[in-house]
Enzyme design. Sequence first.
Site, short mmCIF file in Angstrom:
data_model
loop_
_atom_site.label_atom_id
_atom_site.label_comp_id
_atom_site.label_asym_id
_atom_site.label_seq_id
_atom_site.Cartn_x
_atom_site.Cartn_y
_atom_site.Cartn_z
N ARG A 212 -5.52 -3.87 13.62
CA ARG A 212 -4.51 -3.05 13.70
C ARG A 212 -4.34 -2.03 14.91
NH1 ARG A 212 -5.23 -2.76 7.88
NH2 ARG A 212 -3.63 -4.27 7.13
N LYS B 278 4.14 -2.61 27.48
CA LYS B 278 4.78 -3.80 26.90
C LYS B 278 4.02 -5.05 26.79
CE LYS B 278 9.75 -3.29 27.85
NZ LYS B 278 10.78 -3.88 28.70
N GLU C 62 10.14 -7.56 42.38
CA GLU C 62 10.09 -6.29 41.58
C GLU C 62 10.31 -5.10 42.44
OE1 GLU C 62 10.76 -6.19 38.31
OE2 GLU C 62 9.68 -8.02 37.46
N LYS D 51 8.07 3.65 37.91
CA LYS D 51 7.99 3.24 36.25
C LYS D 51 7.37 4.20 35.53
CE LYS D 51 7.00 -0.61 33.53
NZ LYS D 51 6.72 -1.93 33.50
N GLU E 32 12.34 1.75 25.06
CA GLU E 32 13.40 1.25 25.67
C GLU E 32 14.86 1.52 24.96
OE1 GLU E 32 13.09 -2.21 28.00
OE2 GLU E 32 14.53 -3.04 26.90
N ARG F 259 14.84 3.02 30.23
CA ARG F 259 13.95 2.02 30.36
C ARG F 259 14.52 0.86 30.62
NH1 ARG F 259 7.59 0.86 28.20
NH2 ARG F 259 7.24 -0.90 29.60
N ASN G 1 15.11 -3.62 33.74
CA ASN G 1 15.64 -4.85 33.49
C ASN G 1 16.69 -5.47 34.24
OD1 ASN G 1 13.90 -5.43 31.11
ND2 ASN G 1 15.15 -4.15 29.88
N HIS H 38 17.01 -9.17 35.34
CA HIS H 38 16.08 -9.92 34.34
C HIS H 38 16.99 -10.80 33.62
CE1 HIS H 38 13.05 -7.37 36.31
NE2 HIS H 38 12.18 -7.67 35.50
N HIS I 159 15.27 -14.37 33.47
CA HIS I 159 14.50 -15.04 32.28
C HIS I 159 14.97 -16.33 31.98
CE1 HIS I 159 12.90 -10.83 30.69
NE2 HIS I 159 11.98 -11.29 31.64
N HIS J 197 8.35 -15.33 37.85
CA HIS J 197 9.35 -14.19 37.47
C HIS J 197 10.00 -13.52 38.60
CE1 HIS J 197 10.66 -11.04 34.87
NE2 HIS J 197 9.99 -10.15 35.40
#
Length: 344
Positions: free
Chosen positions: A118, A140, A182, A210, A220, A224, A228, A231, A235, A247
């Site tokens: 966990r 992330k 990026e 960032k 997010e 945040r 993206n 993106h 994607h 990417h």
Amino acid sequence: MTRSHTIRVQLGERSYDVVVGSGVRSQVFSALPSTARRALVITQDGIPFAIADDLKSAGLSVSTLTIGDGEEHKSLSTIEAIMVECANIGLTRNDVIVGVGGGMVTDVAGFAASLWHRGIAAVHVSTTLVGMVDAAIGGKTGVNLSTGKNLVGSFWQPRAVFCDTDALASLSPQEIRCGHGEMAKYHFLTGDNLLALELAERIARCVQIKADIVGADEREGGRRMLLNYGHTLAHALEIATDFSLAHGEAVAIGLVYAAHVAHQLGRIDQHRVDQHRAVVTGEYGLSCALPAGVSHEQLIQLMHGDKKALTGLTFVLDGPRGVEPVTSVDLEAVRRALHSMEVR
Ligand code: GLY
């Protein structure tokens, strides 16, 4: 060692440092929990650093798991293999997982750390430009499903991230292009002339941008989402091209596409679209053309499957108030914007 840069990601008691510079990998041991007796290093073939040897010399019991290269290995079966290795080596809650590699490695290593017992400590050594400026920072983590990228994952902040610029010399031209994709994104989010900075400073500035966003909106809920930018199409393109488009290369195309969508919606003028193309192609030297043979309808279908698509098609778009998330984007505008793109 040349001067390093340290940027703090401010998250209360989970705050951590991102250290950027030549040779900073030698500091990994200092970031491990004092309780750690064992470390599982997750890496890939061809990664230039022998972090496991450094940790062994420091007295830890270290195992290394080398995961496959390529997005098909960013999968639940890779996570299962890591969990089995954690069990085999008796990794405890006091121990640590160390991800050494690019964005795929740190995403997978972070996800594994969030799951084992966990959640145990993770430390990342980022070895690619795209990892340093984006993927390794902000917690992330996750893996892909056949239906989409990063659909299964968690937010799990590392204890520290080391961006060792010595790794950059061995990157392929495609990996450099990905980092630039990026960086071009940060250009549009801030207006910063990042290319005017020396490389380590440029990476540190991207990390700072960032870190500020993650510190303000870790999960997010709002700001945040701006990370993206470019993106949604990116994607879809990665999947539609079976990842032959990497990417950051896809993000470069996605940034220019997002400008076309914003133009179709009357949010920005043609001059601003041209600026996007000039920054992406002229300043960052990236292609912004759609790959030939990819069907527009397939891209639209894939964009509908994006995690951000809560209410219809969702994009981060430029506009009079700057870059912001926009939901329920008109399908015809999306189609017309695809037709406005060059094809190569
Ligand atoms: N790569 C986008 C984010 O970390 O939010």
